[in-house]
Design an enzyme around this catalytic site. Structure first.
Site, short mmCIF file in Angstrom:
data_model
loop_
_atom_site.label_atom_id
_atom_site.label_comp_id
_atom_site.label_asym_id
_atom_site.label_seq_id
_atom_site.Cartn_x
_atom_site.Cartn_y
_atom_site.Cartn_z
N ASP A 480 20.55 36.30 13.36
CA ASP A 480 19.63 35.31 13.91
C ASP A 480 19.59 34.14 12.94
O ASP A 480 20.06 34.26 11.80
CB ASP A 480 18.24 35.95 14.07
CG ASP A 480 17.25 35.00 14.71
OD1 ASP A 480 17.66 34.21 15.57
OD2 ASP A 480 16.07 35.06 14.32
N ASP A 679 14.58 39.15 12.62
CA ASP A 679 13.25 39.34 12.03
C ASP A 679 12.12 39.14 13.02
O ASP A 679 10.94 39.27 12.66
CB ASP A 679 13.05 38.37 10.86
CG ASP A 679 12.88 36.93 11.32
OD1 ASP A 679 13.39 36.59 12.41
OD2 ASP A 679 12.25 36.14 10.59
N ASP A 683 14.10 39.83 18.68
CA ASP A 683 15.33 40.47 18.20
C ASP A 683 15.31 41.99 18.41
O ASP A 683 16.36 42.64 18.28
CB ASP A 683 15.53 40.19 16.71
CG ASP A 683 15.69 38.71 16.41
OD1 ASP A 683 16.35 38.03 17.20
OD2 ASP A 683 15.14 38.25 15.39
#
Length: 791
Positions: A480, A679, A683
């Site tokens: 990410d 995080d 996700d």
């Protein structure tokens, strides 16, 4: 059976502690029959003022002092205290498990019903006493070792000293060896009986059978020698094996002592973590005065002072002051981190300079330290996939060994040279003793315990053994952007107003709707509006659309804030500001569109700097052969800009949570082993689906709970360290399993007498016992090497 402790008629703080229930039988309760004070042993009469009911039994005391001693620790004075090996001091609620069979869990000490090993706490107590089993075995070993030496010397040299042997030598050996076998070896026979009762053959089945056979045969040969044929006579008497039984017991005790000492080192990492927690906290009371209180008395919301050199007592937020904190003990990051008002503090980290006033946000089991300890403990007790083969073998192992021992006895007895049955008996005992499956069972658990402990000191938390084993296979890493490649603490950059709106109005509307969002970009917008003193309206409705933005109602208007996918869903024409948004994104900024009642209001621009450690981390990961893929909910242009700066060629922008999940599945379908790093809440589906999900410890609890690995510091460099540790651990497990299999593959045929036709030598049961003990110790010692790797 486990019951809750009950001290009837007396208040007691430990009413929920689980203990083992035992039956107690009182003598007649007439006035003429005295009772025994369980504390001092005095005979006392019945006195309602000096009695306590505990686990269905009423205990009587001679004085209030004895009664208070009993109330403080009732288990010390009841039947449970009379066991051969009293349990170690452990905190309330302690769960005990087996090192080899983590599925065995119970709230009281005991032996594993599968393998017979002594259960140990899942999380060891920091101040616990020395392992009571180790103390007991050491006492039995040293007290009887001289007897073992004497009986061995007599057996080996007695017939040489005096022709025909010493007078009554067998009776002397019986007298000397009996304390060794019957007292020092008693725990082995207890576990042997448990294995029979539980129908779970294990190492104690083999050891108990071997010792009992050698000792029992020798007793019969001594007491009734006439039962044996003349071929059994050696040196003027029926051959006996008291020395073999005694030496097997002594060597097994020695092996257990060495094993218990080595096993205790695997919990060193958890004890080190537990030792980080401070014992007290300094609380600031509402009237401004301060007091030192035990850590257990801290409550959420308390205001605490952390002075220079002190440890942060619990997780919380800085209210006043500025200081550099050393977080290396939890994150592995050696550089102190500066903390200012509003910054988060981690309990057990060290305040190195200035004074801080903080608010307690998380206490007890909610703190990061407690969660780390729990995660490490759970990972240490999990089963590695590689252990499945060993489990299958161990399931049939003891039965097969007993069969081999029986075949050895009969084969030598019927077909061997004279005295054939003596040879058969000795070899059968050797087979039983040398074929201990303990090394096989300990092969991977010890490696896992050592590796997870080492990883925890580097800020890497594995959820289970499968994560450690799988990490080395990863070839593709999906990352990410926000909070993973970047700091995750975006700073407000600028605002662009559409025609008919002012910048201040755009910021006020965006901040009002973002008050309900937990996203870092939202925090930056709200913080800027408050800094400017803008009045914010409370959202009447709020909905977070993970990965694309937020929407809701503010002051009666329908508000939407997010990317173009959200605007399209709201049927908002975002094209008038598209070129400006694209230019801002090309510089790496995150740009969000703001709409009100279906009309474009403006753009919010937020910048999130790349972490200083990210370039080095990506370079290392690429050097290790990993393909890096970036997938973010941010705009495509912003994502590509960050990708160019970091040398990531495969970039996906404006990705929804389901798109990240689909990307993971697509790469997996192409045969790639995928790790996903993230995080945020958005996700979590992809983290759970990936072969290995890696969460940043700085992220949300949902992401961490969905992941297989957590990086406490949120530093991507730890992924390379985790992968290296995975390689080292799997190699170590293979070494241990290989050693255990080879040891048994070679040891059993040798014990059965395979080399006798070529060398004329047989493997003594005493040598077999030594080899059996050293095999387990060698496996544990090899596993402990992992504590020094991957630094």
């Amino acid at each position: 059976m486990n019951d809750d402790t009950n001290l009837h008629n007396h208040a007691h703080a430990d009413t929920h502690r689980h203990v083992t229930s035992h039956e107690h039988h009182h003598p007649a309760t007439d006035a003429e029959t005295p009772f025994t004070d369980p504390v001092c042993g005095m005979k006392v009469g019945a006195d309602p003022q000096k009695e306590i009911a505990y686990e269905g039994t009423t205990y009587h005391f001679c004085s209030t002092k004895c009664m208070e001693k009993f109330r403080a620790n009732p288990r010390s004075y009841t039947a449970s205290a009379k066991q051969e090996s009293p349990p170690a001091t452990a905190p309330e609620g302690t769960i005990y498990t087996c090192p080899m069979h983590p599925e065995i869990r119970q709230p009281a000490p005991g032996n594993c019903p599968i393998c017979g090993m002594t259960l140990e706490p899942v999380i060891p107590a920091l101040e616990e006493e020395e392992n009571p089993e180790l103390v007991d075995f050491r006492r039995r070993f040293w007290w009887t070792l001289p007897l073992t030496v004497i009986v061995t010397v007599m057996a080996m040299f007695g017939h040489r000293i005096i022709t025909g042997g010493l007078p009554g030598q067998s009776w002397v050996e019986l007298a000397i060896s009996s304390p060794v076998v019957l007292w020092a070896g008693w725990p082995f026979f207890v576990r042997w009986l448990q294995s029979v009762k539980n129908r779970s053959p294990n190492m104690w089945t083999l050891i108990g059978t071997g010792v009992a056979a050698a000792y029992g045969y020798s007793v019969v040969a001594t007491v009734a020698p006439g039962l044996f044929p003349q071929s059994f006579v050696a040196h003027g008497r029926i051959g006996v094996y008291f020395e073999a039984a005694a030496v097997i017991v002594s060597l097994t005790l020695l092996g257990q002592i060495l094993e218990l000492k080595a096993r205790s080192q695997t919990s060193a990492a958890i004890k080190a973590l537990l030792g980080l927690a401070p014992k007290t906290a300094r609380r600031i009371k509402p009237d401004g005065t301060e007091e030192d209180i035990p850590l257990t008395h801290v409550h959420i919301g308390d205001t605490l002072r952390v002075r220079p050199g002190e440890k942060v007592p619990v997780d919380g937020t800085v209210l006043e002051g500025e200081s550099a904190l050393d977080e290396s003990m939890l994150t592995g990051e050696p550089i102190p981190v500066t903390k200012r008002p509003g910054d988060k503090l981690i309990g057990a980290t060290i305040n190195s300079s200035g004074s801080l006033i903080m608010q307690a946000d998380k206490i007890g089991s909610q703190t990061m330290l407690s969660q780390i300890v729990q995660m490490v403990a759970n990972a240490q007790r999990s089963r590695a996939p590689m252990q499945r083969l060993a489990d299958i073998v161990a399931g049939y192992f003891v039965t097969i060994v007993v069969g081999i021992a029986l075949v050895t006895l009969l084969g030598w007895g019927f077909f061997g040279p004279q005295p054939s049955w003596v040879y058969g008996f000795v070899n059968a005992v050797s087979v039983l003793i040398i074929a201990c499956p303990c090394a096989l069972g300990l092969a991977t658990p010890m490696s896992i315990m050592a590796a997870t402990g080492r990883a925890a000191t580097q800020g890497i938390l594995f959820r289970d053994a499968a994560a450690i084993e799988g990490m080395r296979k990863i070839d593709t890493l999906i990352v990410d952007k926000t909070g993973t490649l970047t700091e995750g603490k975006p700073a407000f950059d600028s605002v662009v107003a559409a025609q008919g709106f002012s910048e201040q109005e755009v910021l006020q509307i965006a901040a009002s709707i973002d008050q309900g969002s937990e996203h870092p970009l939202a925090h930056a917008i709200v913080a800027e509006a408050r800094r400017r003193g803008l009045p914010l309206d409370k959202p009447e409705t709020f909905e977070s659309s993970s990965g694309i933005g937020v929407r809701g109602t503010v002051a009666g208007r329908r508000i939407a804030l997010g990317n173009t996918a959200l605007m399209d869903g709201e049927k908002v024409d975002w094209h008038p500001l598209a070129s400006q948004a694209e230019n801002l994104r090309s510089e790496g900024a995150s740009v969000m569109y703001l709409a009100s009642d279906g009309h474009l209001v403006g753009l919010l621009v937020v910048s999130d700097p790349i972490k200083s450690t990210t370039p080095e981390a990506l370079k290392t990961l690429k050097a290790n052969g990993l393909n890096i893929v970036m997938a973010t909910g941010d705009g495509v242009t912003t994502a590509q800009s960050v990708g160019r700066k970091l040398g990531i060629s495969e970039v996906y922008g404006e990705v929804k949570p389901q798109d990240k999940l689909s990307l993971v599945e697509k790469l997996q379908s192409q045969g790639q082993k995928v790790a996903m790093v993230g995080d945020g809440i958005n996700d979590s589906p992809a983290l759970a689906r990936a072969d290995v999900g890696i969460a940043m410890g700085t992220g949300t609890d949902v992401a961490i709970n969905s992941a297989h690995v957590t990086l406490v510091k949120g530093d991507l460099r730890a992924i390379a360290r985790a992968r290296l540790l995975s390689v080292e651990t799997v190699r170590n497990m293979r070494q241990n399993l290989g050693f255990a299999f080879v040891y048994n593959a070679l040891g059993i045929p040798l014990a059965a007498g395979l080399l006798y036709p070529f060398t004329g030598q047989l493997l003594s049961p005493m040598i077999a016992a030594l080899a059996m003990s050293l095999s387990s110790v060698s496996v544990i010692t090899n596993a402990l090497r992992l504590r020094g790797t991957s630094k």
